[in-house]
Design an enzyme around this catalytic site. Structure first.
Site, PDB file in Angstrom:
ATOM      1  N   GLU A 208      20.490  10.277  56.856  1.00  0.00           N
ATOM      2  CA  GLU A 208      18.964   9.402  55.966  1.00  0.00           C
ATOM      3  C   GLU A 208      18.818   8.620  58.639  1.00  0.00           C
ATOM      4  O   GLU A 208      17.737   9.127  59.206  1.00  0.00           O
ATOM      5  CB  GLU A 208      18.723   7.997  56.376  1.00  0.00           C
ATOM      6  CG  GLU A 208      17.566   7.478  56.579  1.00  0.00           C
ATOM      7  CD  GLU A 208      18.301   5.813  55.411  1.00  0.00           C
ATOM      8  OE1 GLU A 208      17.333   4.838  55.443  1.00  0.00           O
ATOM      9  OE2 GLU A 208      19.090   5.826  55.118  1.00  0.00           O
TER      10      GLU A 208
ATOM     11  N   LYS B 256      23.937   6.301  59.616  1.00  0.00           N
ATOM     12  CA  LYS B 256      23.240   5.760  58.806  1.00  0.00           C
ATOM     13  C   LYS B 256      24.019   5.678  57.586  1.00  0.00           C
ATOM     14  O   LYS B 256      23.176   6.799  56.987  1.00  0.00           O
ATOM     15  CB  LYS B 256      21.742   5.173  59.795  1.00  0.00           C
ATOM     16  CG  LYS B 256      20.649   3.970  58.829  1.00  0.00           C
ATOM     17  CD  LYS B 256      20.017   4.739  58.771  1.00  0.00           C
ATOM     18  CE  LYS B 256      18.894   3.119  57.970  1.00  0.00           C
ATOM     19  NZ  LYS B 256      19.606   2.507  56.894  1.00  0.00           N
TER      20      LYS B 256
ATOM     21  N   ASP C 127      22.744   4.742  53.343  1.00  0.00           N
ATOM     22  CA  ASP C 127      21.942   4.421  52.554  1.00  0.00           C
ATOM     23  C   ASP C 127      22.274   3.696  51.143  1.00  0.00           C
ATOM     24  O   ASP C 127      22.706   5.028  49.987  1.00  0.00           O
ATOM     25  CB  ASP C 127      20.973   5.891  51.990  1.00  0.00           C
ATOM     26  CG  ASP C 127      19.943   5.387  52.017  1.00  0.00           C
ATOM     27  OD1 ASP C 127      19.157   4.420  51.976  1.00  0.00           O
ATOM     28  OD2 ASP C 127      19.231   6.164  51.342  1.00  0.00           O
TER      29      ASP C 127
END
Length: 349
Positions: A207, A64, A66
């Site tokens: 994250e 993921k 960010d």
């Protein structure tokens, strides 16, 4: 008596070159393969938050990122870089624009995330904001890269009706030959089960991870085709006030935060860490312009010296958990979201 079938030339003599049949001239009456019109914008597919990774071979996993969600439109007339909210940010990312122009394709729409990587290769939202001059800033980022994870349109053909595996295959064919460390990079699919990848991601300070249904077409909205599983919770909240402290940076003791609850706002606690000196004073200058005399929500706290604000500033807040009475625990300020980013403010069920 039936004659045996004649062996094909390839099997008869391995020393002879293999030749295809002579190509026939194209019949002018034969129609061309129809091309799909290139859309001005495609509503992005959003990931649905889940506490644990899904299981099964249908799920593909990625890291993921960010940053800021962007769509890169490549056309014969040039390149457009569009935010999640539909705003043109081409001028904000000149290196990504130049990299898109260099790709060997006439028309394409790439879906991905603009990020700035720290010295360990992790995406850092705060560094990205600094590179753009903060919320409302007009700086052109000189160090953001685009992590591409989907291909929605390619050489005249709409791919949104194709399965993810097909789209990813074409995306890899477009980006991988160009190398892996340019200003447009492939967000790699990781060959691991979700639980293992999540554990490794959390150990490395990332994250979280994204899970995607390999058989899904591309549908806008948060429908469950894509899932996000986070190591550390991070969401967007309204700043509805701040506690004044002459001893703190920017004289901001803490920011008071709110989430959506139906048509109203609900107080979810405060955050007093995460902003540097320069960010604090910039934030204070912005908040001084939107002060109001009364709170914009029902507030039963006992804080003194609170300056109330119009709920227009949206902060990205990192936190560990929720308390039993609906407040954020161990929260930290990550930065302000731009209006053009169309960040979704956290909604309380």
């Amino acid at each position: 008596m039936t004659k045996p079938p004649r062996p094909k030339p390839l099997l008869q003599d391995a020393d002879k070159p293999v030749r295809s049949r002579p190509r026939k001239p194209r019949d002018p009456a034969q129609p061309n393969l129809p091309l799909d019109p290139m859309p001005d914008r495609i509503d992005p597919c959003l990931a649905l938050l889940k506490p644990t990774p899904p299981k099964g071979p249908q799920w593909a996993f990625e890291v993921k990122w960010d940053g800021y969600r962007l769509a890169v439109h490549i056309e014969p007339t040039g390149v457009r870089i569009i935010t999640r909210g539909g705003h043109d940010w081409t001028q904000r990312f000149p290196l990504i624009e130049a990299a898109a122009r260099a790709l060997p394709v006439t028309t394409a729409i790439l879906d991905g995330e603009a990020v700035v990587l720290d010295d360990r290769g992790r995406s850092d939202f705060g560094l990205l904001q600094q590179s753009l001059g903060g919320r409302g800033g007009k700086k052109r980022s000189s160090n953001a890269v685009f992590m591409a994870f989907d291909l929605l349109y390619f050489d005249g053909h709409d791919l949104t009706r194709s399965e993810l595996d097909v789209r990813r295959h074409l995306l890899e064919g477009l980006l991988v030959p160009a190398g892996g460390q340019g200003d447009i990079r492939l967000s790699e699919e990781v060959e691991a089960d979700g639980e293992t990848l999540l554990r490794i991601a959390c150990e490395h300070g990332l994250e979280g991870i994204i899970a995607k249904d390999r058989h899904s077409t591309y549908r806008g909205g948060r429908l469950g085709d894509w899932l996000k599983i986070k190591c550390i919770q991070s969401d967007s909240f309204f700043i509805v006030g701040y506690e004044i402290s002459m001893a703190a940076r920017g004289h901001i003791g803490s920011l008071l935060l709110a989430a959506r609850k139906g048509n109203d706002l609900a107080y979810v606690g405060s955050v007093g860490t995460g902003f540097k000196e320069s960010v604090a004073w910039q934030l204070r200058s912005m908040m001084d312009k939107i002060k109001r005399k009364t709170p914009p929500l029902s507030y039963a706290g006992r804080r003194k010296d609170v300056a109330w604000l119009q709920p227009t500033l949206i902060a990205e807040i990192e936190y560990r958990a929720w308390t039993d009475d609906g407040k954020l625990r161990h929260s930290s300020f990550k930065g302000l979201r731009d209006v053009q980013d169309n960040a979704a403010v956290y909604e309380i069920e």
